[in-house]
Design a protein around this motif. Structure first.
Motif, PDB file in Angstrom:
ATOM      1  N   VAL A 100       5.169  -9.753   2.600  1.00 39.03           N
ATOM      2  CA  VAL A 100       5.784 -10.501   1.527  1.00 39.03           C
ATOM      3  C   VAL A 100       7.291 -10.271   1.531  1.00 39.03           C
ATOM      4  O   VAL A 100       8.050 -11.000   0.911  1.00 39.03           O
ATOM      5  N   ASP A 101       7.712  -9.259   2.285  1.00 38.46           N
ATOM      6  CA  ASP A 101       9.128  -8.903   2.232  1.00 38.46           C
ATOM      7  C   ASP A 101       9.864  -9.095   3.559  1.00 38.46           C
ATOM      8  O   ASP A 101      10.981  -8.632   3.713  1.00 38.46           O
ATOM      9  N   GLY A 102       9.259  -9.772   4.476  1.00 39.10           N
ATOM     10  CA  GLY A 102       9.999 -10.086   5.700  1.00 39.10           C
ATOM     11  C   GLY A 102      11.024 -11.176   5.421  1.00 39.10           C
ATOM     12  O   GLY A 102      10.887 -11.936   4.460  1.00 39.10           O
ATOM     13  N   TRP A 103      12.039 -11.242   6.245  1.00 40.19           N
ATOM     14  CA  TRP A 103      13.082 -12.246   6.034  1.00 40.19           C
ATOM     15  C   TRP A 103      12.470 -13.636   6.014  1.00 40.19           C
ATOM     16  O   TRP A 103      12.703 -14.440   5.090  1.00 40.19           O
ATOM     17  N   TYR A 104      11.681 -13.907   6.997  1.00 40.58           N
ATOM     18  CA  TYR A 104      11.087 -15.226   7.152  1.00 40.58           C
ATOM     19  C   TYR A 104      10.061 -15.519   6.062  1.00 40.58           C
ATOM     20  O   TYR A 104      10.117 -16.556   5.394  1.00 40.58           O
ATOM     21  N   PHE A 105       9.164 -14.613   5.860  1.00 42.74           N
ATOM     22  CA  PHE A 105       8.055 -14.881   4.944  1.00 42.74           C
ATOM     23  C   PHE A 105       8.493 -14.980   3.494  1.00 42.74           C
ATOM     24  O   PHE A 105       7.993 -15.800   2.729  1.00 42.74           O
ATOM     25  N   SER A 106       9.434 -14.139   3.123  1.00 38.29           N
ATOM     26  CA  SER A 106       9.863 -14.197   1.725  1.00 38.29           C
ATOM     27  C   SER A 106      10.528 -15.542   1.435  1.00 38.29           C
ATOM     28  O   SER A 106      10.381 -16.100   0.342  1.00 38.29           O
ATOM     29  N   VAL A 141      -1.888 -10.651 -12.802  1.00 41.94           N
ATOM     30  CA  VAL A 141      -0.631 -10.112 -13.308  1.00 41.94           C
ATOM     31  C   VAL A 141       0.498 -11.006 -12.804  1.00 41.94           C
ATOM     32  O   VAL A 141       0.432 -11.504 -11.687  1.00 41.94           O
ATOM     33  N   GLU A 142       1.492 -11.201 -13.623  1.00 44.32           N
ATOM     34  CA  GLU A 142       2.610 -12.034 -13.204  1.00 44.32           C
ATOM     35  C   GLU A 142       3.859 -11.175 -13.084  1.00 44.32           C
ATOM     36  O   GLU A 142       4.143 -10.358 -13.954  1.00 44.32           O
ATOM     37  N   ILE A 143       4.589 -11.377 -12.004  1.00 45.96           N
ATOM     38  CA  ILE A 143       5.831 -10.630 -11.809  1.00 45.96           C
ATOM     39  C   ILE A 143       6.987 -11.606 -11.746  1.00 45.96           C
ATOM     40  O   ILE A 143       7.019 -12.483 -10.888  1.00 45.96           O
ATOM     41  N   ALA A 144       7.900 -11.461 -12.670  1.00 48.35           N
ATOM     42  CA  ALA A 144       9.055 -12.358 -12.719  1.00 48.35           C
ATOM     43  C   ALA A 144      10.274 -11.643 -12.162  1.00 48.35           C
ATOM     44  O   ALA A 144      10.660 -10.581 -12.661  1.00 48.35           O
ATOM     45  N   THR A 145      10.861 -12.222 -11.124  1.00 52.82           N
ATOM     46  CA  THR A 145      12.061 -11.665 -10.519  1.00 52.82           C
ATOM     47  C   THR A 145      13.107 -12.774 -10.398  1.00 52.82           C
ATOM     48  O   THR A 145      12.750 -13.937 -10.311  1.00 52.82           O
ATOM     49  N   PRO A 146      14.385 -12.406 -10.389  1.00 50.18           N
ATOM     50  CA  PRO A 146      15.435 -13.426 -10.256  1.00 50.18           C
ATOM     51  C   PRO A 146      15.232 -14.302  -9.016  1.00 50.18           C
ATOM     52  O   PRO A 146      15.456 -15.502  -9.067  1.00 50.18           O
ATOM     53  N   THR A 147      14.838 -13.694  -7.906  1.00 50.36           N
ATOM     54  CA  THR A 147      14.429 -14.491  -6.749  1.00 50.36           C
ATOM     55  C   THR A 147      13.273 -13.758  -6.094  1.00 50.36           C
ATOM     56  O   THR A 147      12.993 -12.596  -6.407  1.00 50.36           O
ATOM     57  N   VAL A 148      12.644 -14.460  -5.189  1.00 49.85           N
ATOM     58  CA  VAL A 148      11.489 -13.883  -4.535  1.00 49.85           C
ATOM     59  C   VAL A 148      11.867 -13.452  -3.113  1.00 49.85           C
ATOM     60  O   VAL A 148      11.147 -12.719  -2.457  1.00 49.85           O
ATOM     61  N   ASP A 149      13.033 -13.915  -2.664  1.00 50.49           N
ATOM     62  CA  ASP A 149      13.394 -13.642  -1.272  1.00 50.49           C
ATOM     63  C   ASP A 149      14.632 -12.774  -1.108  1.00 50.49           C
ATOM     64  O   ASP A 149      15.165 -12.660  -0.015  1.00 50.49           O
ATOM     65  N   GLY A 150      15.068 -12.148  -2.151  1.00 49.55           N
ATOM     66  CA  GLY A 150      16.155 -11.190  -1.994  1.00 49.55           C
ATOM     67  C   GLY A 150      15.647  -9.911  -1.341  1.00 49.55           C
ATOM     68  O   GLY A 150      14.453  -9.619  -1.386  1.00 49.55           O
ATOM     69  N   TRP A 151      16.545  -9.180  -0.740  1.00 51.62           N
ATOM     70  CA  TRP A 151      16.140  -7.951  -0.058  1.00 51.62           C
ATOM     71  C   TRP A 151      15.437  -7.016  -1.030  1.00 51.62           C
ATOM     72  O   TRP A 151      14.347  -6.518  -0.762  1.00 51.62           O
ATOM     73  N   TYR A 152      16.070  -6.840  -2.140  1.00 54.22           N
ATOM     74  CA  TYR A 152      15.545  -5.898  -3.120  1.00 54.22           C
ATOM     75  C   TYR A 152      14.257  -6.397  -3.760  1.00 54.22           C
ATOM     76  O   TYR A 152      13.241  -5.695  -3.818  1.00 54.22           O
ATOM     77  N   PHE A 153      14.276  -7.624  -4.218  1.00 52.36           N
ATOM     78  CA  PHE A 153      13.134  -8.125  -4.993  1.00 52.36           C
ATOM     79  C   PHE A 153      11.889  -8.318  -4.139  1.00 52.36           C
ATOM     80  O   PHE A 153      10.774  -8.070  -4.597  1.00 52.36           O
ATOM     81  N   SER A 154      12.076  -8.760  -2.908  1.00 54.23           N
ATOM     82  CA  SER A 154      10.890  -8.968  -2.083  1.00 54.23           C
ATOM     83  C   SER A 154      10.195  -7.630  -1.811  1.00 54.23           C
ATOM     84  O   SER A 154       8.977  -7.551  -1.755  1.00 54.23           O
ATOM     85  N   ARG A 155      10.997  -6.577  -1.699  1.00 53.75           N
ATOM     86  CA  ARG A 155      10.394  -5.264  -1.480  1.00 53.75           C
ATOM     87  C   ARG A 155       9.758  -4.722  -2.749  1.00 53.75           C
ATOM     88  O   ARG A 155       8.709  -4.073  -2.716  1.00 53.75           O
ATOM     89  N   PHE A 156      10.391  -4.982  -3.844  1.00 57.33           N
ATOM     90  CA  PHE A 156       9.785  -4.603  -5.121  1.00 57.33           C
ATOM     91  C   PHE A 156       8.416  -5.252  -5.256  1.00 57.33           C
ATOM     92  O   PHE A 156       7.415  -4.595  -5.567  1.00 57.33           O
TER      93      PHE A 156
END
Lengths: 341, 341
Positions: A73-79, B66-81
């Motif tokens: 879910v956190d790869g550059w491409y996939f995210s 469960v729902e997770i709301a993040t500013p974006t889904v593809d940022g480095w930080y948020f995708s890892r979160f």
DNA sequence: CGGCGCCATGTAAACGGTTACATTCGCGTC
DNA sequence: GACGCGAATGTAACCGTTTACATGGCGCCG
């Protein structure tokens, strides 16, 4: 816990109509007098009533939920794929369940029970999961609306990036610049999920080489495992060769960053000592002036979502065609191949 | 469409018991004879029966969602979160809805209807959304299980990174190396979502400066909008100053990459001309030898998920404490500050 | 040996909507 | 003026579980 909110019956009572009328009025169905609809809406608003999705799901069999399975879910491409798909799905009133599937075991677990899957969500997008044809048949048999991305089956619509073209574009760019000995930093040769990207890009590379009558030296292919660190090691190996390549095609920008590092460590510079072209157009590619083949995972995700929506709406596969090859790849020339002049 | 699968009644008939017994047997409830349970399980397996989640939801009021709301889904930080949280939630049998909330409008839209939210999911994780206290009160009033991450309210458990410490760590590292004039590449001063990270890191910076009796020159703070390109421009501005800094604290690695580029373009090198420390420990930080303050968004996501699970299980906030400050920040010294020796 | 209790199971009422079918009413037509 | 038809609304079955409460049987204790 707290008391539940108002039910449809409360609204019906208050508005002086039956629950059926309330249901029809609130969902915009025909055959409701305008006056009635207005009154029902007013009451619903006043009571702050919302239909309980669980109840609606049970009654209609539709969940308004879509699940997207990606290797991570956190790869550059996939995210980015996810972001594009979610956007599209949200605008049609669907929510998106993100489901990482990191190993073949997880993949089996996820797909083991198509019946259950069908009950859980209205549709599924499978990204780079390369499921065998018989599993696809099972899914299809269970009636699970499915779209695949990054690979295709004989049963489901798919969206694909033309990865052969990616390899071809990158390689012929290098050839046109006069390079003859072109290295390759590829992906895991036997990745557990066996995704098809490396093979296709390799095919594009080979085709381009062949078209120009260039030989392919197997020593020039190194796996970089799609990580920067892997790319670095792969590049070190290439540079240590008795007859190192003058140019390298790295199958991802992250690996190209690693290559950049290895080149620097060897006291060399691109493009003069080694030219490098990557794939993705990562945000940071521009910072190191990396030539790359730009992909648009967001667009791909959005396209996949759209096809799934069509499928859910009963659009037959016949009308939409089975595989859609998106024409979103584009070479972005930068100083890592063409110099700064 | 296709016929629905077997219902609980089919299983009951086949096993010669009532639906109630089937339900109890299959869910592992007590007061079921072992022989009966075995028989029911055998029949269920044979018929390939699975409880319909929609029906179960309606009956129990729990969605396992469960729902997770993040500013974006593809940022480095948020995708890892997200990845960390999903992992944790999955292992407890929950599915995760990913919900990007990119603007204040979307935030309002998302939070406008706590009643509905409560019906849709069992809980919510809000990441860096800085909701006002009265909205939190509404959510709390509606009984929505909520955990916040990256910011805190007075009503909900939260998980936080000690961002003051991040700023302090980075800055004092530079001070200890002898730097006195330390620039700052920060975030958008008035970001639409007004997240609190930049302010806190700035506070850490200021504190460290103060502790060493160093003055803070407002000219030395430039916004880099948390992008590489932004970081580049910010650094260009800093270098153009009459009296440029000898070191810079960039609030994210991506901005530090941009800074790196600007330094190079100016014909300078780190750490000798300008030392730089970033934040995140991005995968690519190592490639450019960037000193950084390592965060662990995955761990934070997992922690947030765990707190939410506790909340759902009725663990009172009193026992778990309101705000958990995770001690996961760590300075990773590399050549961008300490040279290669 | 009778009564009490507990364990295993069954019965049926929720849960909160959707929708097929029945009903009513008004109006135009012959 | 009776008839027919369509629009608006109502009635109630149904979606597939969970669970409160009732029931029946059996062992144990006094």
């Amino acid at each position: 816990m707290r008391a539940r909110g108002p039910s449809i019956e409360d609204v019906a009572l208050e508005a002086g109509v039956s629950v059926a009328t309330v249901s029809r009025a609130l969902r915009g169905l025909p055959n409701v007098a305008e006056a009635t609809r207005a009154r029902v809406e007013e009451v619903a608003a006043r009571l702050d009533y919302r239909a309980d999705p669980s109840a609606a799901r049970l009654a209609t069999g539709r969940t308004q939920l879509v699940e997207i399975a990606t290797p991570t879910v956190d790869g550059w491409y996939f995210s980015r794929f996810l972001a594009g798909a979610i956007d599209q799905l949200m605008s049609s009133g669907y929510e998106t369940i993100a489901r990482p599937v990191e190993s073949p075991e997880e993949r089996e677990e996820f797909l083991a029970d198509p019946t259950q899957l069908k009950k859980r969500v209205d549709g599924v997008i499978l990204v780079d999961l390369n499921i065998p044809e018989d599993v696809a048949t099972q899914l299809h048999g269970a009636g699970v609306n499915t779209v695949t991305a990054g690979f295709s089956t004989q049963r489901f619509p798919s969206v694909l990036i033309d990865d052969v073209r990616v390899g071809h574009l990158a390689t012929s760019h290098l050839i046109e610049l006069g390079h003859r000995r072109i290295g390759l930093i590829s992906g895991e040769p036997n990745h557990p999920l066996a995704f098809s990207v490396p093979g296709l890009r390799l095919a594009g590379y080979s085709a381009a080489m062949g078209e120009h009558g260039l030989m392919i030296d197997p020593l020039l292919e190194q796996s970089g495992r799609f990580t920067a660190q892997g790319g670095r090691i792969a590049m070190e190996r290439l540079l240590a060769l008795p007859d190192p390549p003058t140019a390298v095609f790295a199958m991802s920008d992250e690996m190209a960053f690693g290559a950049w590092r290895a080149i620097n460590d060897a006291g060399l510079r691109w493009p003069d000592d080694v030219a490098v072209v990557g794939v993705d157009d990562h945000e940071l590619a521009e910072m190191v002036d990396l030539t790359t083949v730009r992909l648009s995972p967001r667009a791909l995700g959005a396209a996949a979502a759209q096809r799934l929506l069509d499928l859910i709406d009963g659009e037959s596969v016949a009308t939409t065609g089975l595989a859609a090859r998106l024409d979103v790849v584009e070479l972005v020339p930068r100083a890592s191949t063409i110099g700064s002049g």
